[in-house]
Design a protein around this motif. Structure first.
Motif, PDB file in Angstrom:
ATOM      1  N   TYR A  87      30.049  -7.701  46.373  1.00 51.38           N
ATOM      2  CA  TYR A  87      28.587  -7.765  46.270  1.00 51.38           C
ATOM      3  C   TYR A  87      27.944  -7.611  47.491  1.00 51.38           C
ATOM      4  CZ  TYR A  87      30.118 -10.318  41.882  1.00 51.38           C
ATOM      5  OH  TYR A  87      30.512 -10.404  40.700  1.00 51.38           O
ATOM      6  N   GLU A  88      26.844  -6.906  47.512  1.00 50.20           N
ATOM      7  CA  GLU A  88      25.859  -6.633  48.723  1.00 50.20           C
ATOM      8  C   GLU A  88      24.549  -7.219  48.534  1.00 50.20           C
ATOM      9  OE1 GLU A  88      28.038  -2.272  49.021  1.00 50.20           O
ATOM     10  OE2 GLU A  88      25.865  -2.311  48.685  1.00 50.20           O
ATOM     11  N   VAL A  89      24.236  -8.160  49.606  1.00 51.24           N
ATOM     12  CA  VAL A  89      22.916  -8.759  49.462  1.00 51.24           C
ATOM     13  C   VAL A  89      21.859  -7.928  50.431  1.00 51.24           C
ATOM     14  CG1 VAL A  89      21.822 -11.002  50.056  1.00 51.24           C
ATOM     15  CG2 VAL A  89      24.287 -10.955  49.180  1.00 51.24           C
ATOM     16  N   SER A  90      20.778  -7.384  49.851  1.00 50.73           N
ATOM     17  CA  SER A  90      19.837  -6.659  50.805  1.00 50.73           C
ATOM     18  C   SER A  90      18.517  -7.303  50.704  1.00 50.73           C
ATOM     19  CB  SER A  90      19.822  -5.593  50.078  1.00 50.73           C
ATOM     20  OG  SER A  90      20.917  -4.558  50.145  1.00 50.73           O
ATOM     21  N   ARG A  91      17.945  -7.442  51.753  1.00 50.32           N
ATOM     22  CA  ARG A  91      16.516  -7.996  52.030  1.00 50.32           C
ATOM     23  C   ARG A  91      15.395  -6.917  51.922  1.00 50.32           C
ATOM     24  NH1 ARG A  91      13.432  -8.459  57.861  1.00 50.32           N
ATOM     25  NH2 ARG A  91      11.429  -9.389  56.915  1.00 50.32           N
ATOM     26  N   GLN A  92      14.490  -7.288  51.173  1.00 53.56           N
ATOM     27  CA  GLN A  92      13.163  -6.398  50.958  1.00 53.56           C
ATOM     28  C   GLN A  92      12.474  -6.197  52.144  1.00 53.56           C
ATOM     29  OE1 GLN A  92      11.211  -7.104  47.359  1.00 53.56           O
ATOM     30  NE2 GLN A  92      12.944  -7.417  46.200  1.00 53.56           N
ATOM     31  N   ASN A  93      12.292  -5.270  52.786  1.00 58.42           N
ATOM     32  CA  ASN A  93      11.227  -4.815  53.931  1.00 58.42           C
ATOM     33  C   ASN A  93      10.352  -3.948  53.570  1.00 58.42           C
ATOM     34  OD1 ASN A  93      10.243  -5.058  56.477  1.00 58.42           O
ATOM     35  ND2 ASN A  93      11.772  -4.166  57.496  1.00 58.42           N
ATOM     36  N   GLY A  94       9.215  -4.417  52.786  1.00 51.08           N
ATOM     37  CA  GLY A  94       8.565  -3.508  52.233  1.00 51.08           C
ATOM     38  C   GLY A  94       9.287  -2.904  50.990  1.00 51.08           C
ATOM     39  N   ALA A  95       9.203  -1.554  51.148  1.00 48.92           N
ATOM     40  CA  ALA A  95       9.993  -0.913  49.987  1.00 48.92           C
ATOM     41  C   ALA A  95      11.267  -0.296  50.571  1.00 48.92           C
ATOM     42  CB  ALA A  95       9.307   0.483  49.361  1.00 48.92           C
ATOM     43  N   VAL A  96      11.502  -0.983  51.605  1.00 51.54           N
ATOM     44  CA  VAL A  96      12.940  -0.429  52.349  1.00 51.54           C
ATOM     45  C   VAL A  96      13.891  -1.797  52.284  1.00 51.54           C
ATOM     46  CG1 VAL A  96      14.218   0.127  54.417  1.00 51.54           C
ATOM     47  CG2 VAL A  96      11.860   1.012  54.188  1.00 51.54           C
ATOM     48  N   GLY A  97      15.300  -1.353  51.651  1.00 50.48           N
ATOM     49  CA  GLY A  97      16.270  -2.188  51.781  1.00 50.48           C
ATOM     50  C   GLY A  97      17.083  -2.466  53.019  1.00 50.48           C
ATOM     51  N   GLU A  98      17.256  -3.703  53.365  1.00 51.30           N
ATOM     52  CA  GLU A  98      18.164  -3.865  54.478  1.00 51.30           C
ATOM     53  C   GLU A  98      19.184  -4.770  54.254  1.00 51.30           C
ATOM     54  OE1 GLU A  98      15.619  -5.570  57.600  1.00 51.30           O
ATOM     55  OE2 GLU A  98      14.428  -3.733  57.934  1.00 51.30           O
ATOM     56  N   GLN A  99      20.317  -4.231  54.274  1.00 53.66           N
ATOM     57  CA  GLN A  99      21.767  -5.100  53.918  1.00 53.66           C
ATOM     58  C   GLN A  99      21.732  -6.122  55.000  1.00 53.66           C
ATOM     59  OE1 GLN A  99      25.218  -3.218  52.171  1.00 53.66           O
ATOM     60  NE2 GLN A  99      26.409  -4.748  53.165  1.00 53.66           N
ATOM     61  N   ILE A 100      21.845  -7.518  54.336  1.00 50.36           N
ATOM     62  CA  ILE A 100      21.994  -8.582  55.211  1.00 50.36           C
ATOM     63  C   ILE A 100      23.325  -9.404  55.251  1.00 50.36           C
ATOM     64  CG2 ILE A 100      19.660  -8.880  55.851  1.00 50.36           C
ATOM     65  CD1 ILE A 100      19.755 -11.076  53.790  1.00 50.36           C
ATOM     66  N   GLY A 101      24.050  -8.874  54.080  1.00 57.37           N
ATOM     67  CA  GLY A 101      25.422  -9.392  54.041  1.00 57.37           C
ATOM     68  C   GLY A 101      26.327  -8.967  52.833  1.00 57.37           C
TER      69      GLY A 101
END
Length: 679
Positions: free
Chosen positions: A512-526
């Motif tokens: 599983y991949e956890v991503s943060r929403q930074n505006g419309a850009v996804g940043e994987q954080i875990g």
């Protein structure tokens, strides 16, 4: 507020603004970059999303033409009996003492129109001059006698406008006009009405963050209207009611904080299980005669606000209203604006007869805005993140259950056609021209064509454009979406995120991949092979929205989970601690006090810094220190007499904070460069 054919009384509470649009030419416009992230999921599109208000003084309320027009606009909620008339209306004999009741506007006629429209009713029970027994009898008639199945029932309209805070437009016969008295009656109404039909949903009236009289504490009250009502009646309600007349066309950016603050208030007072309480915006209008109430600028603002409110989890947004009547007549972007808050013309004229609206039932521009939103975002779709790099162009997007994707683009420029280039993440559009829906300034319909490409379009000035896109291919056997994530053990820099496992497709889920929403850009954080992960390196006092996707052994990915939003705290222990309290609030400013405690070695000279969370917040004045502001950053430096802080000593400083939008308070403070514990 009181409604005759005009909502004129509300104007004193609105801040009117104008659009400052720089002159440009189409051949000078640089391409606008649009980003759409199909893996950054927001709220699902509810069946009840698009709504409007019917009023018992509208002679056209019950006719078939009205119902058919509303059906064509995609309206799924009809609210009755109409604003402040709700608190003088007695359903059994169809009277509203002190107000005008038009023929053929009784409850049964309303319900016939509701059914022809294909909508759900939203009924406002009379709190101001009614009783719990009267409301319960209405439920019995509607759902037992007539089997109408009316699910949503509000208790009163804008009952904070009963004079408690100075202004009085809402009828209220109760000797005690406090929020505590309203809350007591909400409990009584809920008990009586649910005794008749336990399946109904009861809504309580709240003030909208940063809109008068939000946050004001009246003499004798233990807190603001919202604090008192939620604390006393939260366990008895199923949804809360907000009304919003922003008075300007550029306030959509207020919505995420508006809804977040409302959610926090509900959670604080209701506690465990508070997520069951929905948020309904049962009156909304751009509320700006000068900018175009019923012309294209108002329509563009309406579409933007509807999409943003629904993407943030509001379950219905109900336009005020179907018909309202002529107001201040102006010319806006080449068209006559009648100052009419309605979707459809009422055919009325100015008092001197010099200007008349078009024929009855002629749609105004906001009608087409609701129609566009209903065609863009359909029940069962899910909003996903979209953004642009041009302030005059906004973007919204949804993913459909069948894998299709729709993008709504809004160009608010009066004179610039913007070319746009669209980049997609987590979605590959099919080649060829997409289906394009367009509404332009002055148009009397939405046009449909196949033009441009999925990655390139040109937006006419003052236009709404929706692209409907097919995926380049449909991959079978992918994992299902992970379940709703939850968060625990949140600190200043870490949080543990957990979720129910995704169902496997043709191949097993491997991670599983956890991503943060930074505006419309996804940043994987875990990422993890399990169903829980602790993420690190988070920023103190920061709001995060994350999604989880499942990935299988062949690299295939699931749809994203529903979003999870949480806010990090500050260090559990530090050499300093800070407490910010509000001493008073007047709905666009407040007096704040900051207690600064030294938990470390003695200090001789200190500097406290913090940042305003939003650009609409600012420092008015400060005392007991030297206060300065640069951008959104505030610096507070000791005066000569309070620069020494022994271990355990506290210095108190004060300030006036101004705000013109939802007032999210600063939560992160540093003392001489060290992040303090916020208490």
């Amino acid at each position: 507020m009181p409604r005759t054919l005009l909502r004129a009384a509300s104007a004193v509470l609105l801040t009117l603004a104008t659009l400052n649009v720089p002159v440009a030419h189409a051949d000078e416009a640089d391409p606008v970059a649009v980003t759409v992230n199909a893996r950054a999921a927001l709220a699902p599109v509810p069946e009840t999303g698009i709504g409007t208000n019917h009023a018992i003084w509208d002679t056209q309320l019950g006719n078939d033409t009205t119902a058919d027009l509303l059906k064509d606009a995609g309206v799924k909620v009809l609210r009755y009996p109409g604003g402040s008339y709700s608190d003088i209306y007695h359903w059994a004999d169809h009277t509203a003492p002190g107000g005008y009741v038009a023929p053929n506007t009784d409850f049964d006629t309303f319900m016939r129109g509701v059914r022809r429209t294909g909508a759900q009713p939203m009924v406002t029970a009379n709190y101001g001059t009614g009783t719990a027994a009267e409301a319960a009898a209405w439920v019995r008639y509607a759902n037992v006698t007539k089997d109408y199945g009316v699910k949503y029932w509000e208790i009163g309209n804008e009952n904070y406008g009963n004079g408690r805070y100075g202004a009085a437009w809402e009828a209220d016969d109760h000797a005690d006009k406090s929020p505590a008295e309203y809350a007591r009656h909400v409990v009584a109404y809920s008990d009586a009405m649910k005794a008749v039909d336990p399946t109904i949903k009861i809504g309580a009236v709240l003030t909208t963050p940063a809109n008068w009289p939000d946050a004001i504490v009246a003499d004798g009250d233990t807190g603001s209207w919202n604090d008192v009502v939620l604390a006393a009646a939260g366990s008895k309600i199923d949804f809360v009611i907000l009304h919003w007349y922003p008075g300007s066309l550029d306030r959509t950016g207020h919505i995420p904080d508006m809804i977040d603050l409302t959610r926090r208030q509900i959670a604080r007072h209701v506690g465990a299980g508070s997520e069951r309480i929905g948020i309904a915006m049962t009156e909304f209008n751009t509320g700006s005669n000068t900018n175009g109430t019923n012309t294209q600028p108002g329509a563009l603002a309406a579409a933007d606000a509807y999409a943003t409110l629904l993407a943030n989890g509001v379950f219905t947004v109900d336009w005020w209203n179907v018909r309202n009547g002529i107001g201040t007549v102006t010319q806006v972007e080449g068209h006559t604006d009648y100052g009419d808050f309605g979707l459809l013309s009422s055919g009325t004229c100015t008092a001197d007869g010099s200007v008349c609206e078009p024929a009855v039932n002629t749609p105004f521009a906001p009608y087409y805005a609701l129609q566009m939103v209903s065609r863009f975002a359909r029940s069962g779709d899910r909003f996903i993140r979209a953004a642009t790099d041009e302030a005059k162009v906004t973007a919204h997007a949804v993913r459909r259950p069948n894998g299709d994707l729709a993008v709504m683009l809004i160009n608010t420029s009066s004179d610039t056609s913007y070319p746009v280039t669209i980049d997609y993440s987590g979605f590959s559009p099919a080649s060829g021209a997409p289906t394009v829906l367009t509404h332009t300034n002055g148009a009397t319909s939405i046009t449909e064509s196949a033009t441009g490409t999925a990655t390139g379009q040109t937006l006419p000035p003052l236009s709404l454009t929706t692209l409907v896109l097919r995926p380049s291919s449909v991959q079978a056997g992918l994992p299902g979406a992970p379940g709703q994530p939850t968060v625990s053990n949140v600190t200043d820099t870490t949080a543990t995120i957990s979720w129910p496992a995704a169902s496997a497709g043709t191949r097993p889920v491997v991670k599983y991949e956890v991503s943060r929403q930074n505006g419309a850009v996804g940043e994987q954080i875990g990422e993890t092979g399990g169903t829980s992960v602790t993420v690190n390196n988070l920023k103190p006092g920061t709001r995060y929205t994350v999604n989880v996707i499942a990935r299988d052994g062949g690299g295939g990915t699931s749809a994203p989970s529903a979003p999870l939003t949480f806010t990090t705290g500050t260090p559990a222990s530090s050499t300093c601690s800070v407490r910010l309290t509000k001493q008073s609030d007047w709905a666009n400013g407040y007096v704040g006090a900051i207690d600064i405690t030294n938990n470390g070695a003695p200090i001789n000279g200190w500097t406290l810094t913090f940042g305003w969370p939003r650009a609409w917040q600012s420092l008015g004045s400060g005392w007991s220190a030297v206060w300065t502001q640069s951008g959104q950053n505030v610096k507070v430096v000791n005066e000569a007499g309070n620069g020494s802080l022994a271990t355990g000593a506290t210095a108190t400083v004060g300030f006036v904070g101004n705000y013109s939008g939802p007032n999210t308070l600063p939560s992160v403070f540093t003392l001489n460069g060290t992040v303090c514990t916020t208490r």
